[in-house]
Scaffold this motif. Structure first.
Motif, PDB file in Angstrom:
ATOM      1  N   HIS A  39       0.627  -0.789   0.187  1.00 53.48           N
ATOM      2  CA  HIS A  39      -0.182   0.191   0.038  1.00 53.48           C
ATOM      3  C   HIS A  39       1.045   1.511   0.549  1.00 53.48           C
ATOM      4  CE1 HIS A  39      -3.620   2.379   0.406  1.00 53.48           C
ATOM      5  NE2 HIS A  39      -2.671   2.878   1.482  1.00 53.48           N
ATOM      6  N   LEU A  40       1.922   1.357   0.736  1.00 57.73           N
ATOM      7  CA  LEU A  40       2.533   2.471   0.524  1.00 57.73           C
ATOM      8  C   LEU A  40       3.476   2.401  -0.844  1.00 57.73           C
ATOM      9  CD1 LEU A  40       4.511   1.842   3.735  1.00 57.73           C
ATOM     10  CD2 LEU A  40       2.683   3.597   3.496  1.00 57.73           C
ATOM     11  N   GLN A  41       4.031   1.619  -1.503  1.00 58.04           N
ATOM     12  CA  GLN A  41       4.855   1.749  -2.505  1.00 58.04           C
ATOM     13  C   GLN A  41       3.080   2.066  -3.643  1.00 58.04           C
ATOM     14  OE1 GLN A  41       5.560  -1.822  -3.259  1.00 58.04           O
ATOM     15  NE2 GLN A  41       7.455  -1.784  -3.211  1.00 58.04           N
ATOM     16  N   ARG A  42       1.250   1.938  -3.238  1.00 58.60           N
ATOM     17  CA  ARG A  42       0.551   2.582  -4.250  1.00 58.60           C
ATOM     18  C   ARG A  42       0.601   3.752  -4.267  1.00 58.60           C
ATOM     19  NH1 ARG A  42      -1.161   2.322  -8.757  1.00 58.60           N
ATOM     20  NH2 ARG A  42      -3.389   2.837  -9.265  1.00 58.60           N
ATOM     21  N   GLU A  43       0.059   4.188  -2.902  1.00 62.22           N
ATOM     22  CA  GLU A  43       0.596   5.452  -2.596  1.00 62.22           C
ATOM     23  C   GLU A  43       1.424   6.183  -2.978  1.00 62.22           C
ATOM     24  OE1 GLU A  43       0.810   6.015   1.672  1.00 62.22           O
ATOM     25  OE2 GLU A  43      -1.200   5.882   2.288  1.00 62.22           O
ATOM     26  N   ALA A  44       2.891   5.837  -3.252  1.00 68.15           N
ATOM     27  CA  ALA A  44       4.312   6.624  -3.646  1.00 68.15           C
ATOM     28  C   ALA A  44       3.610   6.529  -4.851  1.00 68.15           C
ATOM     29  CB  ALA A  44       5.250   5.967  -3.833  1.00 68.15           C
ATOM     30  N   GLN A  45       3.208   5.983  -5.625  1.00 60.68           N
ATOM     31  CA  GLN A  45       2.565   5.789  -6.985  1.00 60.68           C
ATOM     32  C   GLN A  45       1.349   6.935  -7.565  1.00 60.68           C
ATOM     33  OE1 GLN A  45       1.380   1.821  -8.312  1.00 60.68           O
ATOM     34  NE2 GLN A  45       3.519   1.329  -8.524  1.00 60.68           N
TER      35      GLN A  45
END
Length: 392
Positions: A39-45
């Protein structure tokens, strides 16, 4: 029966050390780690708002999973950033006035006691302590003798932080309800290692944390509130999530336990909490409870056989928290020397459970809390290390 090897494969950190601190902050399993990082990676996207919007159903499912674990409806649950925040959000919503009485257990945790003392000072209520019986548990007969219509709330710590005690929650609840008092259960050390059923315990509110026995991320907690109380209580703090601004001079509280939540949250951590609860549900809480109990008793029995070591646990049946001291060694040095041997334990200080530790004349104890992913060989390695320390 649990598959020990699979649970260990899901817990890579347990191969690097003997980890005996699930009562502090446990090792999250790989599915939890993957959920949070993903989810953190998705937030970064796409940004935090968009990423959260994509997971609305999954976020709602966190409460549903917690509800299945505790035996309650999702609408009675609020998510928080800690057990302390959950506990205080309910406690500060209970109306108090001069002459009202708050009863605490002798094993009360410091955060709860401080909040109770602050509110008593502000409202004119009083804080009193229910004595423990000969085994360290809440003395239910003494409680009954203390109860009257002025008692507004009885606080119960299900499994105290400084040892293996488990308090008789249902007996306390029945006695308190007979005089109309509310029962607030601190379950931060029980949910995830013991089978906790709210309907069976019949408490009015329950607070818990994710980071301990549930193996969820830090910064997660939850609160259960009895349905009839939700409409009666207004939390001390509100925002646009817990209430709706409906006119220039009025607002409307959320109709369910959402009124005990705030808008801002660590979405990744909450999704991780859901993943942790689902992981536990898949294993089965009864199987987990049996495994934790077996490892804790193995640990206690082994420690009791080491000359110079004293097991400090009270009561029975007991939780997965094992407390002990080593003659001539302060608990901090025991913790540090075990850490040098790649064995992780912690220390519980008198300030955390002031009344109980003072009554037993203990300044601190070493605390070991083996979860189900700890192998018998891990426990034996821990015991061998303690034996070396005790022999000087």
């Amino acid at each position: 029966m649990l598959d020990l090897q699979q649970t260990r494969r899901d817990t890579p950190g347990c191969f690097e050390r003997v980890f005996l601190d699930s009562a502090g902050s446990s090792l999250p399993p790989t599915p939890v780690l993957d959920t949070v990082i993903g989810h953190l990676q998705r937030e970064a996207q796409v940004g935090g708002y968009a990423a959260a919007h994509e997971r609305l159903d999954d976020l709602a499912a966190v409460k549903s999973s917690l509800g299945r674990l505790l035996g309650v409806d999702a609408a009675t649950l609020a998510l928080s950033d800690s057990a302390s925040r959950a506990w205080t959000s309910f406690f500060y919503a209970v109306p108090l006035r001069p002459g009202d009485r708050i009863l605490l257990s002798q094993a009360e945790y410091a955060a709860n006691a401080v909040a109770a003392l602050q509110r008593a000072r502000a409202t004119g209520a009083s804080v009193e302590t229910v004595p423990s019986d000969g085994e360290g548990r809440i003395d239910v007969d003494a409680l009954r003798a203390m109860l009257d219509e002025r008692v507004k709330l009885v606080s119960v710590v299900h499994a105290p932080t400084n040892g293996g005690l488990v308090n008789p929650v249902r007996e306390v609840a029945d006695a308190a309800h007979a005089v109309g008092a509310l029962v607030l259960l601190d379950a931060c050390q029980s949910v995830g290692q013991l089978a906790v059923s709210v309907p069976e315990l019949d408490v009015d509110a329950l607070s818990g944390t994710g980071r301990k026995w549930l193996r969820a991320p830090r910064g997660t907690g939850f609160l259960y509130v009895r349905p009839r109380l939700i409409a009666e209580l207004e939390p001390a703090m509100l925002d646009l999530h817990s209430a709706t601004w409906i006119s220039p001079d009025s607002y409307e509280l959320a109709p369910d336990a959402t009124r005990f939540e705030m808008w801002e949250a660590d979405v990744a951590a909450r999704l991780g909490l859901g993943a942790a609860v689902d992981y536990l549900l898949a294993l089965g809480i009864d199987a987990v409870a049996d495994a934790v109990a077996y490892r804790a008793e193995h640990t206690r029995d082994g420690l009791a056989r080491i000359p110079g070591v004293t097991v400090r646990d009270l009561g029975g049946p007991r939780s997965g928290i094992v407390s002990f001291t080593v003659d001539g060694r302060d608990p901090q040095s025991v913790r540090d020397e075990l850490a040098a041997r790649s064995v992780t334990v912690t220390v519980s200080h008198r300030s955390s459970t002031l009344l109980d530790m003072s009554a037993r004349r203990l300044d601190a104890v070493v605390r070991a809390s083996p979860h189900y992913f700890v192998s018998p060989a891990d426990v034996d390695r821990f015991l061998a290390s303690v034996r070396e320390l005790a022999q000087g």
